[in-house]
Design a protein around this motif. Structure first.
Motif, PDB file in Angstrom:
ATOM      1  N   ASP A 194       4.320   9.786  -2.004  1.00 12.41           N
ATOM      2  CA  ASP A 194       2.951  10.225  -2.257  1.00 12.41           C
ATOM      3  C   ASP A 194       2.927  11.623  -2.867  1.00 12.41           C
ATOM      4  O   ASP A 194       3.715  12.502  -2.482  1.00 12.41           O
ATOM      5  CB  ASP A 194       2.152  10.248  -0.947  1.00 12.41           C
TER       6      ASP A 194
ATOM      7  N   SER B  90      -4.388  11.779  -2.370  1.00 15.42           N
ATOM      8  CA  SER B  90      -3.016  11.335  -2.632  1.00 15.42           C
ATOM      9  C   SER B  90      -2.950  10.186  -3.613  1.00 15.42           C
ATOM     10  O   SER B  90      -3.879   9.371  -3.704  1.00 15.42           O
ATOM     11  CB  SER B  90      -2.345  10.909  -1.321  1.00 15.42           C
TER      12      SER B  90
ATOM     13  N   GLN C 141       0.144   7.287  -4.730  1.00 20.83           N
ATOM     14  CA  GLN C 141       1.493   6.759  -4.540  1.00 20.83           C
ATOM     15  C   GLN C 141       2.145   6.614  -5.912  1.00 20.83           C
ATOM     16  O   GLN C 141       1.541   6.063  -6.836  1.00 20.83           O
ATOM     17  CB  GLN C 141       1.448   5.408  -3.838  1.00 20.83           C
TER      18      GLN C 141
ATOM     19  N   GLU D  70      10.329   3.659  -5.323  1.00 18.68           N
ATOM     20  CA  GLU D  70       9.178   4.484  -5.009  1.00 18.68           C
ATOM     21  C   GLU D  70       9.640   5.910  -4.735  1.00 18.68           C
ATOM     22  O   GLU D  70      10.679   6.123  -4.130  1.00 18.68           O
ATOM     23  CB  GLU D  70       8.460   3.944  -3.771  1.00 18.68           C
TER      24      GLU D  70
ATOM     25  N   PRO E 222      -3.941   4.620  -2.507  1.00 16.59           N
ATOM     26  CA  PRO E 222      -3.855   3.760  -1.326  1.00 16.59           C
ATOM     27  C   PRO E 222      -5.043   2.816  -1.236  1.00 16.59           C
ATOM     28  O   PRO E 222      -6.198   3.248  -1.258  1.00 16.59           O
ATOM     29  CB  PRO E 222      -3.837   4.773  -0.163  1.00 16.59           C
TER      30      PRO E 222
END
Length: 786
Positions: free
Chosen positions: A178, A166, A168, A175, A107
């Motif tokens: 996470d 985390s 992604q 997608e 992130p």
């Protein structure tokens, strides 16, 4: 011992040139032998570090074709591992191993594509993976837990502790959310499995969506651990017919490959695969080089014996027996070998980084994992000392004391035979190695330059990021509008990579004798135009025809031939759950490594698309890359732009052959260099034996030319005999090596002629030098020589 050291020192000073050649030749031979030993050790060490390596196997498939040939596949059905665990008491455990490329992003940070694997929880019980941080228990079972390598941890988190943080993750085309980092691992390079992350096995994570025909599509590696006492052969018999149980029309059978053998097993594809034949070739080369170096030592030591007759005679008169003389000369040989070993180790230390780069390996002379290496190197020196020292010690010590005092040395027929055998071996080995170098270099060049049936130049490969996928229509439109881009397409693979295979196929006019396994190539519009492929008949998918998307297939020539399809255009064809018409046939192209023949292929519109292939105009690379980067920043500002070239990817497919060719060239060059040193020693030996004869011939009016013609007869005979031995051996060995390749060069007879002529020229030049030197002596000195 002090006397022996004094004798060696005096001998070196008295015959400096010969001594340097002797020791340097042995040093180079040992250095080459040690480097090859390191390479061979690395090749045979793959996956032996697992605690359970003796009971771990990869499950593969084989199909007996109507022709009698057997085809092998490394991929197996999805449900196989579950069936092995549930239905077979012989199995301790089993797991899927699914190689995947996923896009990772921290992130607020950059996104990168990483190579890893999706596995079932049992995988971590089977294989020895060193976890340096965190707890690995949840990897594979917790669907949002992931383990990453130290390299990934450093890339995404730097000096921060990654545990609990985390990442992604995106699996094209969507997608997948996470993931929490629960462990950091360290994994050796000498494994057929290479990965930077370990994630749980979920179809969606691999980009396959939810719907999946689980027994009909072979797209997964399956590993099994057998219980103690269960043998490979027993279990192969037990699972024979397992696939037919679930698919009655299936023709495949399962078989096992020990995990520690996968790297060198040429039957199946694996990343950076090696070859057992290459291991045999290099091992033979190492032995040849060492024997050639030892032969040099023997010949030069024997030649030096003529300068030590007085010393030997005095020692024998003083009461030294044959054993005492033998002991002295053997110890001298041992000390010389140790000196050569010391110099050889220095040469290895200097050259090892260079050879490591060529071999694509991190070769180390001494490491924690090769604790036995010092012992092996010492044994190598002792072997060289024994090989090169015993015969000279016996030969020199056995001189008759009366002959020595009188200045005569009689050489029995047995000794003459051995000397001639050594000469013959020296010439034959040189011819063999030169031929091998030429053929292997020719094959490597052929692999690099062969027409593959498509245009590999000027093609950029992109793995679409999440932002590009979201804006796919805009991205596609932008690419087509840009004048520097000639064509763009999408596929599930690139040429040279392993495709998905299935036997869930059917076709119009099918007979039971036809082959029933096919490779699936997922494609989009413009696939053949982008890669410059040619149509044999019919057409490729057309963007203006709606039925092409869901009701059409294109085959390659090999598929048409394998399935016995005459006039295939318009006939129905079924793959997995889709049935449609054949609209075209693509001319065969090499979609895999040239070690493999061209398999039947079906081009399936829209299947598993995850790779963009983009052809740019010649000379417009810089502008095209700049445009692509700008497009990424506009459509996916948070994603990282990265690309590679198709021709570079294909070169990696033949990296093992290129490395093997380069290493063989260098090692063979050193072997020939040592042989040249040996030829010098052989000629020196012959000249010293014939010095008195040369003096007599000169007194009787012989010219240097007469002497040269006389002495060259012997070299000519040796070269001719060497060719008789080396040519068939080289042809047999190289034919066997070339059988590794479905597409290979023919062995050019000129290579044999060139090698023979080159060796003969070298022997002639050395003979001319030594003959001129001997003929230049005053005949009176020559007559007094012996």
């Amino acid at each position: 011992m002090k006397k022996i050291f004094r004798n060696i020192s005096r001998l070196i000073h008295r015959n400096l040139l010969v001594s340097v050649i002797n020791i340097l030749g042995l040093s180079i031979g040992m250095a080459v032998c040690i480097i090859i030993l390191l390479w061979v050790r690395d090749e045979i060490s793959y996956d032996k570090f697992h605690d359970n390596s003796d009971s771990l196997y990869m499950v593969c498939e084989k199909t007996l074709l109507p022709s009698g040939d057997i085809e092998y596949y490394g991929q197996t059905p999805m449900l196989l591992s579950q069936a092995l665990r549930d239905d077979y008491p012989e199995v301790k455990t089993a797991s899927i191993y699914w190689r995947r490329m996923l896009l990772f992003k921290r992130p607020g940070g950059q996104a990168f594509t990483e190579k890893g694997c999706l596995v079932e929880p049992q995988f971590l019980e089977m294989f020895s993976i060193e976890f340096v941080k965190g707890v690995s228990k949840s990897v594979g079972s917790d669907l949002r837990a992931i383990a990453i390598s130290e390299k990934m941890a450093d890339k995404y988190f730097g000096n921060e502790d990654p545990i609990g943080k985390s990442l992604q993750v995106t699996a094209y085309p969507e997608e997948i959310g996470d993931f929490k980092v629960v462990a950091v691992f360290r994994y050796p390079q000498n494994s057929c499995m290479q990965f930077d992350f370990i994630a749980p096995f979920v179809l969606k994570y691999g980009g396959y969506g939810e719907k999946f025909d689980k027994w009909d599509l072979d797209d997964f590696d399956t590993f099994v651990q057998l219980n103690d006492g269960v043998t490979q052969l027993e279990f192969e018999r037990t699972i024979a017919g397992l696939k037919k149980k679930h698919i009655p029309e299936a023709r495949e059978d399962f078989f096992l490959i020990p995990v520690s053998n996968i790297h060198l097993d040429s039957r199946i594809w694996s990343p950076d695969a090696g070859s057992m034949k290459d291991v045999y070739i290099f091992s033979t080369l190492a032995i040849l080089v060492l024997i050639i170096a030892c032969i040099n030592y023997i010949n030069l030591t024997n030649a030096q014996a003529f300068t030590r007759m007085k010393e030997i005679g005095i020692r024998k008169v003083a009461g030294a027996g044959t054993k005492d003389i033998m002991k002295q000369f053997f110890i001298e040989s041992l000390l010389t070998s140790l000196l050569a070993l010391f110099i050889g180790i220095i040469l290895v230390i200097i050259s090892l980084p260079y050879f490591s780069e060529i071999a694509g390996k991190d070769l180390k002379l001494f490491s924690a994992s090769s604790y036995s290496m010092p012992v092996e190197i010492l044994l190598l020196a002792l072997f060289a000392a024994a090989l090169s020292g015993l015969y000279p010690a016996y030969y020199i010590s056995s001189f008759n004391i009366q002959d020595v005092i009188k200045g005569k040395i009689s050489v029995g027929s047995n000794r003459a035979f051995l000397r001639k055998a050594l000469v013959l071996f020296q010439f034959a080995a040189s011819v063999f190695l030169i031929i091998g170098t030429l053929v292997i270099s020719s094959q490597v060049d052929y692999l690099n330059n062969r027409d593959l049936g498509f245009h590999k130049e000027n093609v950029i490969i992109l793995n679409p990021t999440a932002g590009i996928v979201k804006n796919w229509v805009t991205f596609w439109t932008e690419m087509q509008r840009y004048p520097g881009i000639e064509n763009i397409t999408v596929s599930n693979t690139i040429p040279g990579m392993n495709e998905s295979t299935t036997d869930n196929i059917d076709w119009e006019g099918r007979t039971g004798e036809a082959k029933t396994t096919i490779s699936i190539v997922g494609v989009y519009w413009n696939f053949t135009d982008t890669l410059g492929m040619k149509m044999k008949e019919g057409r490729f998918f057309d963007q203006t025809i709606q039925t092409d998307i869901t009701e059409s297939f294109v085959l390659n020539e090999s598929a048409v031939k394998a399935f016995g399809l005459s006039d295939p255009i318009g006939k129905w064809f079924k793959v997995l759950d889709r049935r449609g018409k054949i609209i075209g046939v693509v001319k065969d192209y090499n979609h895999r490594n040239l070690k493999d023949s061209i398999d039947p292929m079906v081009f399936y519109f829209g299947y598993g698309l995850d790779t963009v292939l983009l052809r740019y105009k010649e000379g417009n690379l810089e502008n095209t890359v700049s445009f692509l980067e700008g497009t990424y920043k506009k459509l996916a500002p948070d994603d990282t732009f990265s690309y590679k070239f198709l021709d570079d990817s294909l070169k990696k497919e033949y990296r093992a052959e290129q490395q093997m060719g380069s290493l063989f060239r260098y090692f063979a060059m050193f072997a020939v260099l040592i042989s040249c040193m040996g030829l010098f020693g052989l000629t020196l030996y012959a000249m010293q034996r014939k010095t008195k004869e040369i003096g007599i011939r000169k007194v009787n009016g012989a010219t240097v030319g007469n002497l040269l013609r006389y002495l060259l007869k012997e070299s000519t005979i040796w070269v001719l005999l060497a060719n008789i031995i080396a040519w068939p051996l080289a042809h047999i060995a190289l034919t066997g090596w070339l059988e590794n390749f479905a597409y290979r060069v023919s062995i050019n007879p000129l290579y044999f002629v060139f090698a023979s002529v080159l060796v003969y020229i070298i022997s002639v030049l050395v003979t001319i030098y030594q003959t001129y030197k001997a003929a230049s002596l005053n005949p009176i000195k020559a007559l007094r020589y012996e």
